[in-house]
Design a protein around this motif. Sequence first.
Motif, PDB file in Angstrom:
ATOM      1  N   GLN A 171       0.827  -1.210   0.000  1.00  0.00           N
ATOM      2  CA  GLN A 171       0.000   0.000   0.000  1.00  0.00           C
ATOM      3  C   GLN A 171       0.861   1.260   0.000  1.00  0.00           C
ATOM      4  O   GLN A 171       0.639   2.181  -0.801  1.00  0.00           O
ATOM      5  N   ASN A 172       1.884   1.310   0.871  1.00  0.00           N
ATOM      6  CA  ASN A 172       2.724   2.507   0.965  1.00  0.00           C
ATOM      7  C   ASN A 172       3.436   2.776  -0.358  1.00  0.00           C
ATOM      8  O   ASN A 172       3.497   3.912  -0.830  1.00  0.00           O
ATOM      9  N   ILE A 173       3.949   1.709  -0.992  1.00  0.00           N
ATOM     10  CA  ILE A 173       4.679   1.867  -2.254  1.00  0.00           C
ATOM     11  C   ILE A 173       3.720   2.283  -3.369  1.00  0.00           C
ATOM     12  O   ILE A 173       4.019   3.155  -4.176  1.00  0.00           O
ATOM     13  N   MET A 174       2.532   1.692  -3.381  1.00  0.00           N
ATOM     14  CA  MET A 174       1.524   2.020  -4.408  1.00  0.00           C
ATOM     15  C   MET A 174       1.160   3.506  -4.330  1.00  0.00           C
ATOM     16  O   MET A 174       1.098   4.202  -5.344  1.00  0.00           O
ATOM     17  N   GLY A 182       6.858   8.213 -14.378  1.00  0.00           N
ATOM     18  CA  GLY A 182       7.038   6.923 -15.048  1.00  0.00           C
ATOM     19  C   GLY A 182       6.340   5.774 -14.348  1.00  0.00           C
ATOM     20  O   GLY A 182       5.559   5.965 -13.418  1.00  0.00           O
ATOM     21  N   ARG A 183       6.707   4.565 -14.778  1.00  0.00           N
ATOM     22  CA  ARG A 183       6.004   3.352 -14.352  1.00  0.00           C
ATOM     23  C   ARG A 183       6.704   2.648 -13.192  1.00  0.00           C
ATOM     24  O   ARG A 183       7.916   2.505 -13.195  1.00  0.00           O
ATOM     25  N   THR A 184       5.924   2.199 -12.237  1.00  0.00           N
ATOM     26  CA  THR A 184       6.434   1.355 -11.137  1.00  0.00           C
ATOM     27  C   THR A 184       5.740   0.003 -11.237  1.00  0.00           C
ATOM     28  O   THR A 184       4.534  -0.054 -11.467  1.00  0.00           O
ATOM     29  N   ILE A 185       6.530  -1.050 -11.079  1.00  0.00           N
ATOM     30  CA  ILE A 185       5.944  -2.398 -11.044  1.00  0.00           C
ATOM     31  C   ILE A 185       6.309  -3.019  -9.704  1.00  0.00           C
ATOM     32  O   ILE A 185       7.495  -3.093  -9.346  1.00  0.00           O
ATOM     33  N   ILE A 186       5.291  -3.409  -8.937  1.00  0.00           N
ATOM     34  CA  ILE A 186       5.519  -4.076  -7.648  1.00  0.00           C
ATOM     35  C   ILE A 186       5.302  -5.569  -7.877  1.00  0.00           C
ATOM     36  O   ILE A 186       4.213  -5.979  -8.301  1.00  0.00           O
ATOM     37  N   GLU A 187       6.347  -6.363  -7.650  1.00  0.00           N
ATOM     38  CA  GLU A 187       6.216  -7.821  -7.798  1.00  0.00           C
ATOM     39  C   GLU A 187       6.174  -8.480  -6.428  1.00  0.00           C
ATOM     40  O   GLU A 187       6.740  -7.958  -5.463  1.00  0.00           O
ATOM     41  N   ASN A 188       5.492  -9.631  -6.377  1.00  0.00           N
ATOM     42  CA  ASN A 188       5.241 -10.311  -5.102  1.00  0.00           C
ATOM     43  C   ASN A 188       4.440  -9.402  -4.171  1.00  0.00           C
ATOM     44  O   ASN A 188       4.651  -9.375  -2.957  1.00  0.00           O
ATOM     45  N   ALA A 199      -6.614   0.696  -4.428  1.00  0.00           N
ATOM     46  CA  ALA A 199      -6.321   0.970  -5.849  1.00  0.00           C
ATOM     47  C   ALA A 199      -7.516   1.607  -6.537  1.00  0.00           C
ATOM     48  O   ALA A 199      -7.373   2.556  -7.313  1.00  0.00           O
ATOM     49  N   ASN A 200      -8.720   1.139  -6.197  1.00  0.00           N
ATOM     50  CA  ASN A 200      -9.935   1.724  -6.797  1.00  0.00           C
ATOM     51  C   ASN A 200     -10.092   3.190  -6.394  1.00  0.00           C
ATOM     52  O   ASN A 200     -10.445   4.048  -7.202  1.00  0.00           O
ATOM     53  N   TYR A 201      -9.786   3.485  -5.142  1.00  0.00           N
ATOM     54  CA  TYR A 201      -9.881   4.893  -4.684  1.00  0.00           C
ATOM     55  C   TYR A 201      -8.816   5.740  -5.378  1.00  0.00           C
ATOM     56  O   TYR A 201      -9.109   6.826  -5.901  1.00  0.00           O
ATOM     57  N   LEU A 202      -7.583   5.221  -5.458  1.00  0.00           N
ATOM     58  CA  LEU A 202      -6.507   5.972  -6.139  1.00  0.00           C
ATOM     59  C   LEU A 202      -6.890   6.242  -7.596  1.00  0.00           C
ATOM     60  O   LEU A 202      -6.722   7.351  -8.101  1.00  0.00           O
ATOM     61  N   ASN A 203      -7.435   5.226  -8.262  1.00  0.00           N
ATOM     62  CA  ASN A 203      -7.827   5.434  -9.671  1.00  0.00           C
ATOM     63  C   ASN A 203      -8.957   6.446  -9.793  1.00  0.00           C
ATOM     64  O   ASN A 203      -8.969   7.274 -10.712  1.00  0.00           O
ATOM     65  N   ALA A 204      -9.865   6.457  -8.803  1.00  0.00           N
ATOM     66  CA  ALA A 204     -10.947   7.467  -8.822  1.00  0.00           C
ATOM     67  C   ALA A 204     -10.355   8.866  -8.646  1.00  0.00           C
ATOM     68  O   ALA A 204     -10.912   9.856  -9.126  1.00  0.00           O
ATOM     69  N   MET A 205      -9.196   8.945  -7.994  1.00  0.00           N
ATOM     70  CA  MET A 205      -8.522  10.244  -7.782  1.00  0.00           C
ATOM     71  C   MET A 205      -7.734  10.665  -9.021  1.00  0.00           C
ATOM     72  O   MET A 205      -7.173  11.764  -9.070  1.00  0.00           O
ATOM     73  N   GLY A 206      -7.657   9.752 -10.017  1.00  0.00           N
ATOM     74  CA  GLY A 206      -6.922  10.102 -11.241  1.00  0.00           C
ATOM     75  C   GLY A 206      -5.625   9.350 -11.399  1.00  0.00           C
ATOM     76  O   GLY A 206      -4.851   9.580 -12.328  1.00  0.00           O
ATOM     77  N   ALA A 207      -5.378   8.395 -10.495  1.00  0.00           N
ATOM     78  CA  ALA A 207      -4.141   7.604 -10.614  1.00  0.00           C
ATOM     79  C   ALA A 207      -4.338   6.531 -11.679  1.00  0.00           C
ATOM     80  O   ALA A 207      -5.451   6.342 -12.197  1.00  0.00           O
ATOM     81  N   SER A 208      -3.228   5.834 -11.982  1.00  0.00           N
ATOM     82  CA  SER A 208      -3.321   4.737 -12.961  1.00  0.00           C
ATOM     83  C   SER A 208      -2.672   3.500 -12.350  1.00  0.00           C
ATOM     84  O   SER A 208      -1.458   3.309 -12.438  1.00  0.00           O
ATOM     85  N   VAL A 209      -3.509   2.718 -11.648  1.00  0.00           N
ATOM     86  CA  VAL A 209      -3.032   1.517 -10.940  1.00  0.00           C
ATOM     87  C   VAL A 209      -3.702   0.300 -11.569  1.00  0.00           C
ATOM     88  O   VAL A 209      -4.928   0.233 -11.636  1.00  0.00           O
ATOM     89  N   ARG A 210      -2.899  -0.648 -12.033  1.00  0.00           N
ATOM     90  CA  ARG A 210      -3.473  -1.843 -12.653  1.00  0.00           C
ATOM     91  C   ARG A 210      -2.921  -3.098 -11.969  1.00  0.00           C
ATOM     92  O   ARG A 210      -1.754  -3.108 -11.560  1.00  0.00           O
ATOM     93  N   ILE A 217       1.607  -5.524  -9.533  1.00  0.00           N
ATOM     94  CA  ILE A 217       0.814  -4.288  -9.643  1.00  0.00           C
ATOM     95  C   ILE A 217       1.620  -3.254 -10.429  1.00  0.00           C
ATOM     96  O   ILE A 217       2.814  -3.067 -10.140  1.00  0.00           O
ATOM     97  N   ARG A 218       0.980  -2.654 -11.442  1.00  0.00           N
ATOM     98  CA  ARG A 218       1.667  -1.671 -12.276  1.00  0.00           C
ATOM     99  C   ARG A 218       1.046  -0.302 -12.025  1.00  0.00           C
ATOM    100  O   ARG A 218      -0.178  -0.155 -12.097  1.00  0.00           O
ATOM    101  N   ILE A 219       1.890   0.686 -11.674  1.00  0.00           N
ATOM    102  CA  ILE A 219       1.400   2.041 -11.400  1.00  0.00           C
ATOM    103  C   ILE A 219       2.085   3.007 -12.353  1.00  0.00           C
ATOM    104  O   ILE A 219       3.330   3.084 -12.364  1.00  0.00           O
ATOM    105  N   ASP A 220       1.316   3.711 -13.179  1.00  0.00           N
ATOM    106  CA  ASP A 220       1.893   4.761 -14.039  1.00  0.00           C
ATOM    107  C   ASP A 220       1.672   6.091 -13.345  1.00  0.00           C
ATOM    108  O   ASP A 220       0.533   6.526 -13.161  1.00  0.00           O
ATOM    109  N   GLY A 221       2.771   6.750 -12.915  1.00  0.00           N
ATOM    110  CA  GLY A 221       2.659   7.988 -12.137  1.00  0.00           C
ATOM    111  C   GLY A 221       1.990   9.099 -12.933  1.00  0.00           C
ATOM    112  O   GLY A 221       2.071   9.138 -14.159  1.00  0.00           O
ATOM    113  N   VAL A 222       1.276   9.964 -12.205  1.00  0.00           N
ATOM    114  CA  VAL A 222       0.636  11.142 -12.826  1.00  0.00           C
ATOM    115  C   VAL A 222       1.137  12.404 -12.124  1.00  0.00           C
ATOM    116  O   VAL A 222       1.815  12.323 -11.097  1.00  0.00           O
TER     117      VAL A 222
END
Length: 420
Positions: A171-174, A182-188, A199-210, A217-222
Amino acid sequence: MSKFLIRGGNRLSGSVKVDGAKNAVLPILAASILASEGTSVIEDVPWLTDVETISEVIIALGAEVRRESETVLHVDSRNVKEWIAKESLVRRMRASFLVMGPLLARMGRARVALPGGCAIGARPVDQHIKGFQALGAEVEVGRGHVEARVKGNRLKGTRIYLDIQSVGATQNIMMAAALAEGRTIIENAAKEPEIVDLANYLNAMGASVRGAGTDVIRIDGVESLRGANHTVIPDRIQAGTFLIASAMTGGDVYVEGAISNHLKPVIAKLKEAGIQIEEDVNGIRAIGGPGNRPLDVKTLPYPGFPTDMQAQMMALLTVLPGNSLVTESVFENRFMHVAELQRMGADIKIEGRTALITGVPYLTGASVTASDLRAGAALVIAGLGAQGETEVNGLHHIDRGYLKLEDKLRTIGADIVRVE
Ligand code: EPZ
């Protein structure tokens, strides 16, 4: 100090509504300070002491938090200016450490007290720190806190492999990566439903978390995030606690609002014990109990059997015929409820991280003390099924994670009162 007085033996029956999930609300309120524009409205928030504490933490950082109703919070974090979290608050509740990632992302620096250990274990934060460093922050640990500072003017996306599927570190890293370049990928990554909800709340805020809910988990920073509306998922641990309480008394309880997909291992184990479980889109019903077959339970990161349900399940196992095994593989010291259950006549032997439980015909009421939130819930369950009266002390632990537990239990027939 207040305590519960429970007279055991009543069969629980009826319907009880589950609250929003404490372990989803805490990271979501931490994430709310990422919003430099707009405001957030968070619904289905259980007003627990832990939720009050995280609200005080973000208010001290400059956010405005307003309770619009029993379960709706309005958060305006446009004026967050502080980068040092209030030490006394962080020490009161270790989940406050979840503001570290959002502060680092928004303010470029953060100082948060080391949360320290608690009854169930040392609770290190090395994986959180590893993630912040990988994102390009300089991190210093000392004088009782962690201080991080972004090198350059922005965190940089990167690939991070977690040594442990840590919920908090994921959660903290996400949250930190949400505003990185740029892109962050969290493995394991951890896969708990509370990670998906964040992640759903972050995406509602305009983030890009997949990919939240999977181990990659892949996060494209905004550039920036704005407040958003979000309704918190139901509390799967509270729901599981009510299902086990019903089984302990041979009851028939419908837990309204529970999502059975979040409770698969708990439902599977209850069925294995011989409890009848009915699932529908609005909730889960447990019929009968305590069961007629021993179980072998091992706690694991999601989707394994949740460590937060271990103590509650052990209370039930004390009166299942035969020999049951419980292995706690997530935390190093999460058997404090064993000594208290033994005071009620349970036959339990601990060998390292495994407890051997030999079923007894019934537990007998006694004066017992909760050592942590879930141990407290286990002792309440034990009292509901025991012969005679049980006194449960240490309610401040229980109040952290269960809203008006005694009221909810009384509505389904329990003989329980809170006395000062
Ligand atoms: C969350 O704690 C929950 N708390 C806990 O619920 C839950 O028991 C736990 O996840 C596991 O499911 C909240 O969500 C607020 P972890 P968290 O990081 O994030 C080790 C409750 O009763 N670890 O997944 O702190 C750690 O010591 C609470 O509601 C490291 O070694 O749990 C533990 O052994 C209790 N280094 C294991 O990983 C790290 O950097 C799992 O911890 C982080 C964790």
